[in-house]
Write an enzyme that holds these catalytic residues in place. Structure first.
Site, PDB file in Angstrom:
ATOM      1  N   ASP A  43       0.843  -1.205   0.000  1.00 57.18           N
ATOM      2  CA  ASP A  43       0.000   0.000   0.000  1.00 57.18           C
ATOM      3  C   ASP A  43       0.879   1.258   0.000  1.00 57.18           C
ATOM      4  OD1 ASP A  43       0.896  -0.031   2.599  1.00 57.18           O
ATOM      5  OD2 ASP A  43      -1.077   0.254   3.524  1.00 57.18           O
ATOM      6  N   SER A  44       2.191   1.058   0.026  1.00 59.40           N
ATOM      7  CA  SER A  44       3.111   2.182  -0.180  1.00 59.40           C
ATOM      8  C   SER A  44       2.824   2.855  -1.523  1.00 59.40           C
ATOM      9  CB  SER A  44       4.567   1.704  -0.131  1.00 59.40           C
ATOM     10  OG  SER A  44       4.756   0.607  -1.001  1.00 59.40           O
ATOM     11  N   ASP A  82      -1.099  -6.329  -0.047  1.00 59.11           N
ATOM     12  CA  ASP A  82      -1.041  -5.601   1.226  1.00 59.11           C
ATOM     13  C   ASP A  82      -2.438  -5.033   1.539  1.00 59.11           C
ATOM     14  OD1 ASP A  82       0.318  -4.578   3.372  1.00 59.11           O
ATOM     15  OD2 ASP A  82       1.267  -2.935   2.268  1.00 59.11           O
ATOM     16  N   LYS A 111      -1.026  -9.444   3.280  1.00 55.35           N
ATOM     17  CA  LYS A 111      -0.207  -8.964   4.410  1.00 55.35           C
ATOM     18  C   LYS A 111      -1.059  -8.048   5.287  1.00 55.35           C
ATOM     19  CE  LYS A 111       3.222  -5.750   3.963  1.00 55.35           C
ATOM     20  NZ  LYS A 111       2.804  -4.670   4.888  1.00 55.35           N
ATOM     21  N   GLU A 113      -0.832  -5.491   8.868  1.00 55.63           N
ATOM     22  CA  GLU A 113       0.034  -4.824   9.850  1.00 55.63           C
ATOM     23  C   GLU A 113      -0.528  -5.031  11.252  1.00 55.63           C
ATOM     24  OE1 GLU A 113       0.702  -0.664   8.984  1.00 55.63           O
ATOM     25  OE2 GLU A 113       1.410  -1.093   6.957  1.00 55.63           O
ATOM     26  N   GLU A 177       9.771  -3.994  10.181  1.00 54.05           N
ATOM     27  CA  GLU A 177      10.108  -2.685   9.599  1.00 54.05           C
ATOM     28  C   GLU A 177      10.784  -1.785  10.638  1.00 54.05           C
ATOM     29  OE1 GLU A 177       7.196  -0.844   7.083  1.00 54.05           O
ATOM     30  OE2 GLU A 177       8.233   1.086   7.119  1.00 54.05           O
TER      31      GLU A 177
END
Ligand code: KIV
Length: 259
Positions: A43-44, A82, A111, A113, A177
């Site tokens: 999602d960056s 993501d 993925k 978080e 991260e």
């Protein structure tokens, strides 16, 4: 080229470093697929491609479009989607969204978080047959800053506890991260699944970078990014030459004309 599987990724722990990159497009996917084990449609992309200031506004529909482009041009690597902010607030919402993503993109997993707090979501998705990659340390979707984590005992303990909790809940790998080196080393030794570092030292089982950062296409150069190219310069040179050729009527030349 043999397609990588979750099992093959798990088997690489303590044997072979795992190489991962992000991709949002066909062109990058085709290149990354030749060399990488995992391609993350991160999602960056909200910040890198769309100029957003955080990843919070990234829409699942946008991610699906990019992930489809990547997956359709990938043969060997695992393609991981993501899940954007607020698409996995509880296990039912998470499953509804993850199932849609898997069906529409044909990706190999997703993925999420978060640590201990999302263990019930991770377990539910895995029970339903959706492979999950974890992500702890700096969490761009919710962190208030991007400062390195694990510098004090309280943070170290929390992140280690999170790592053990999500590893035990069945994730097939954990993105770590921006955590300090000694913590990355302890976590990597303490969990049974591969750790994939981004700003988390050589002690991780694998590494990931945002491709645009390492190619010099973004304007983001933190210490943990090694810049392998300066594509902005290369592109600028080409754009400048093209415009000069147009202005001087050197382009199109005879070679570029239908007669
Ligand atoms: O969104 C992303 O690209 C990521 C990587 C930085 C791991 O989550």
């Amino acid at each position: 080229m043999q397609k990588l599987t979750i099992k093959k990724i798990l088997n690489k722990k303590n044997k072979q470093p795992i190489a991962c990159l992000t991709a949002y497009s066909k062109a990058i996917a085709q290149i990354a697929d030749k060399y990488c084990d995992i391609i993350l449609v991160g999602d960056s992309l909200g910040m890198v491609l769309y100029g957003m200031t955080t990843t919070k506004k990234v829409k699942i529909e946008t991610m699906i479009l990019h992930c489809k482009a990547v997956k359709d041009f990938t043969n060997k690597s695992l393609v991981i989607f993501d899940m954007p902010y607020k698409t996995y607030e509880n296990k039912f919402i998470a499953y509804k969204n993850a199932r849609k993503v898997m069906q529409l993109t044909n990706c190999d997993g997703i993925k999420l978080e978060g640590g201990k707090k999302i263990v019930n979501i991770i377990k539910y998705l895995i029970k339903k047959g959706i492979p999950v990659m974890g992500h702890i340390g700096v969490l761009p979707q919710t962190s208030t800053n991007f400062k390195v984590k694990g510098k004090n005992f309280i943070q170290k303990k929390k992140i280690l506890d999170d790592a053990i909790a999500i590893s035990n809940s069945g994730v097939f790998a954990i993105v770590l991260e921006c955590v300090v080196e000694d913590l990355a080393k302890i976590i990597t030794k303490s969990v049974s699944v591969p750790t994939i570092g981004i700003g988390a030292s050589k002690y991780c089982d694998g590494q990931i970078l945002v491709t645009d950062d390492m190619l010099g296409l973004s304007d983001f150069f933190p210490k943990f990014v090694k810049q392998y190219s300066n594509l902005k310069k290369v592109i600028e040179k080409s754009v400048k030459s093209y415009v000069r050729d147009v202005k001087l009527r050197k382009f199109p030349s005879d070679k570029n004309v239908y007669k």
